[in-house]
Write an enzyme that holds these catalytic residues in place. Structure first.
Site, short mmCIF file in Angstrom:
data_model
loop_
_atom_site.label_atom_id
_atom_site.label_comp_id
_atom_site.label_asym_id
_atom_site.label_seq_id
_atom_site.Cartn_x
_atom_site.Cartn_y
_atom_site.Cartn_z
N TYR A 1 0.85 -1.21 0.00
CA TYR A 1 0.00 0.00 0.00
C TYR A 1 0.88 1.25 0.00
O TYR A 1 0.53 2.28 -0.60
CB TYR A 1 -0.91 -0.03 1.23
CG TYR A 1 -1.80 1.18 1.41
CD1 TYR A 1 -2.98 1.31 0.70
CD2 TYR A 1 -1.46 2.18 2.32
CE1 TYR A 1 -3.80 2.42 0.87
CE2 TYR A 1 -2.27 3.29 2.50
CZ TYR A 1 -3.45 3.41 1.78
OH TYR A 1 -4.26 4.50 1.95
N HIS B 1 5.79 -8.04 -0.02
CA HIS B 1 6.09 -7.89 1.41
C HIS B 1 7.47 -8.45 1.76
O HIS B 1 7.62 -9.67 1.87
CB HIS B 1 5.02 -8.62 2.24
CG HIS B 1 3.72 -7.90 2.25
ND1 HIS B 1 3.44 -6.89 3.13
CD2 HIS B 1 2.63 -8.02 1.46
CE1 HIS B 1 2.23 -6.42 2.90
NE2 HIS B 1 1.72 -7.09 1.88
N GLU C 1 8.92 -8.22 4.55
CA GLU C 1 9.02 -8.52 5.98
C GLU C 1 8.63 -9.96 6.33
O GLU C 1 8.99 -10.46 7.39
CB GLU C 1 8.18 -7.53 6.80
CG GLU C 1 6.66 -7.59 6.62
CD GLU C 1 6.14 -6.81 5.42
OE1 GLU C 1 6.88 -6.64 4.44
OE2 GLU C 1 4.98 -6.39 5.46
N ASP D 1 5.73 -14.55 30.09
CA ASP D 1 5.31 -13.19 29.77
C ASP D 1 5.10 -12.33 31.02
O ASP D 1 5.63 -11.22 31.10
CB ASP D 1 4.02 -13.21 28.93
CG ASP D 1 4.15 -14.12 27.73
OD1 ASP D 1 5.30 -14.51 27.41
OD2 ASP D 1 3.13 -14.44 27.10
#
Ligand code: XMP
Length: 512
Positions: free
Chosen positions: A82, A168, A170, A226
């Protein structure tokens, strides 16, 4: 102020993945709202801008557009997907509206390597996911790479430092995509590679201090990776302004509560409140056999106990949580419609709203492996940082059928032996999860000269990447033999050990 690469977020779920790739190159980056004024970017020391992908068409009424001034800052810009359409739209090219999105693998042929594709092979496999297409280059640009569906898969205006790629880079499906990003950072922007885990910690600590001020933070410590790392990070930032609450729900593994206490209270000097609510949990679970019902009771009781402990510490302003990026966007897979995969979830669902607390989530932008690096750098032991996942409802979903203290004891002892042997063989660190399950089935056995009639323990040991799918682990027979013989010899009440050899799907990892 570190040199910053700004990632302008136009709504792609992959924006955080771009940020992660930048971190992997040891360059500092920050994700900005797409409309951030160019002047602010300049003031914040931005040395390069990446325009992320996004689900919209540049022509849509609600399409997110950047401040056009970003193209006049004299700072290099890389448009991804985009982002390329935006460059076309704002810099005088043409973009063709398309109804269908193009997904999947493609083949890139590099025509002019320039700085972006420097050092890469001429032909690469790439991953596409776009709707509209650039059909005319903006003035000053040349095409640098083509693919089967676009003559403008790569474009550049090297003079102004503007680069665009339709695919993309990534995602790992794009070959050498990481190198393209690194080329942009180092060769085009001249960014310094000085951003490390230590810097992340220092930066986050400063952020937490600024956000929290003199307020108090409450965090539910579960003992998992976490929440442990979040606690250590918050503690480093605000010390005694942080209070951690560890709820003993009676469904914990053997020695878990003592372990958590020893680690945080004694080693880290964290203000840790251990709430023993095991009697309450077990009372509420009495006679309950339906798995969803169990989960609901455990979840509701947890919230109740947690709220009560908030009152008992005299209130707080913030709720700390160890939410990671994949918790926010559950899957970054782009094979399907990404929007359908979005699932926001908090570790403790609905708590902050109920408790009227502001959220503080210092790990929100990180992926699991990055959290582990942060944990290690903060001095958490390997046993915590590389711990296997443990479900919130704990052993409550590992005792099949109704839960009693006696069954929990049997399970705890069997599970401890399993973990012991997994650790001793080093396999604990190699599998995704290894745990015991209590089956309320009685079978006949012999112990010494006596006939026994006791329960069954199932061993569940799986390999997995992300828990979405899993395969049963092929544990060597000698290790299994040791586990089995120790359990049947050392745990009273067990006469038989069985091995679960089901994959997910169709079986789930947990039994309930
Ligand atoms: P399943 O059983 O769905 O589990 O294949 C996938 C992964 O999620 C863990 N799990 C949970 N974790 N709360 C959690 O925090 C839960 O209620 C829960 N249920 C399952 C499970 O251990 C595995 O790693």
């Amino acid at each position: 102020m570190p040199q910053t690469i700004a990632v302008l977020d136009f709504g792609s779920q992959l924006t955080q993945v771009i940020a992660r790739r930048i971190r992997e190159s040891q360059v500092y980056s920050k994700i900005y709202h797409f409309s951030t004024p160019a002047a602010q970017l300049k003031a914040e020391g931005v040395v390069g801008i990446i325009l992320s992908g996004g689900p919209q068409s540049v022509y849509a009424k609600t399409a997110p557009h950047p401040d056009p001034e970003i193209f006049k800052l004299g700072v290099p810009v890389l448009g991804i997907c985009y982002g390329v359409q935006l460059m076309g739209h704002f810099l005088g090219g043409e973009v063709e509206l398309s109804k269908a999105r193009e997904y999947g693998h493609g083949h890139l042929t590099i025509k002019k390597p320039g700085k972006l594709f420097a050092g890469l092979p001429r032909k690469l496999r790439i991953w596409n996911s776009h709707g509209d297409k650039l059909t005319k280059l903006p003035p000053g640009f040349v095409a640098t790479a083509v693919s089967e569906n676009s003559p403008y898969s790569g474009i550049e205006d090297a003079k102004r430092g503007f680069y665009g790629i339709q695919f993309h880079p990534e995602v790992f499906h794009t070959e050498r995509g990481v190198d393209m990003i690194r080329n942009f950072l180092l060769r085009v922007c001249g960014a310094k590679q000085d951003w490390t885990t230590k810097d992340f910690i220092a930066h986050t600590v400063a952020d937490i201090k600024a956000k929290v001020g003199k307020s108090r933070v409450l965090l539910g410590l579960s003992g998992g990776v976490d929440s442990s790392v979040a606690a250590a990070l918050l503690h480093k930032a605000i010390g005694r302004q942080l209070t951690c609450v560890f709820v003993d729900n009676g469904l914990l593994r053997k020695g878990e509560r003592e372990y958590v206490e020893a680690l945080y209270k004694r080693n880290f000097k964290i203000d840790l409140r251990v709430v023993d609510a095991s009697a309450l949990f077990l009372r509420r679970l009495k006679g309950v056999t339906e798995p969803e019902q169990k989960r609901k009771i455990i979840g509701r009781t947890f919230v109740e106990v947690f709220e009560k402990s908030l009152r008992s510490i005299g209130g707080a302003d913030f709720l700390g949580q160890g939410t990671l990026y994949p918790d926010v966007i559950e899957s970054v897979s782009i094979g399907n419609n990404p929007a359908s995969l979005i699932k926001t979830h908090h570790n403790v669902g609905g708590l902050p709203e109920r408790m009227k607390l502001k959220l503080i989530e210092p790990l929100r932008e990180l992926f699991k492996d990055e959290v582990r690096q942060v944990g290690s750098a903060l001095g958490l032991p390997r046993e915590v940082v590389w711990r296997q996942p443990f479900p919130g409802p704990g052993l409550g979903v590992r005792v099949m059928g109704d839960i009693t203290a006696a069954k929990l004891d049997i399970l705890r002892n069997a599970d401890a032996i399993l973990q012991d042997e997994m650790m001793a063989s080093g396999l604990y660190w190699k599998v995704w999860q290894s745990f015991a399950v209590f089956l309320p089935v009685k079978t006949v056995g012999v112990f010494g000269d006596e006939r026994t009639y006791d329960y069954v323990i199932a061993l569940r040991i799986v390999e997995s990447i992300d828990a979405m799918t899993a395969d049963w682990a092929k544990i060597p027979y000698d290790v299994l033999q040791k586990i089995s013989s120790r359990i049947t010899n050392e745990v009273r009440g067990v006469s038989r050990v069985v091995l679960d050899i089901s994959s997910k799907p169709p079986a789930t990892i947990e039994w309930e």
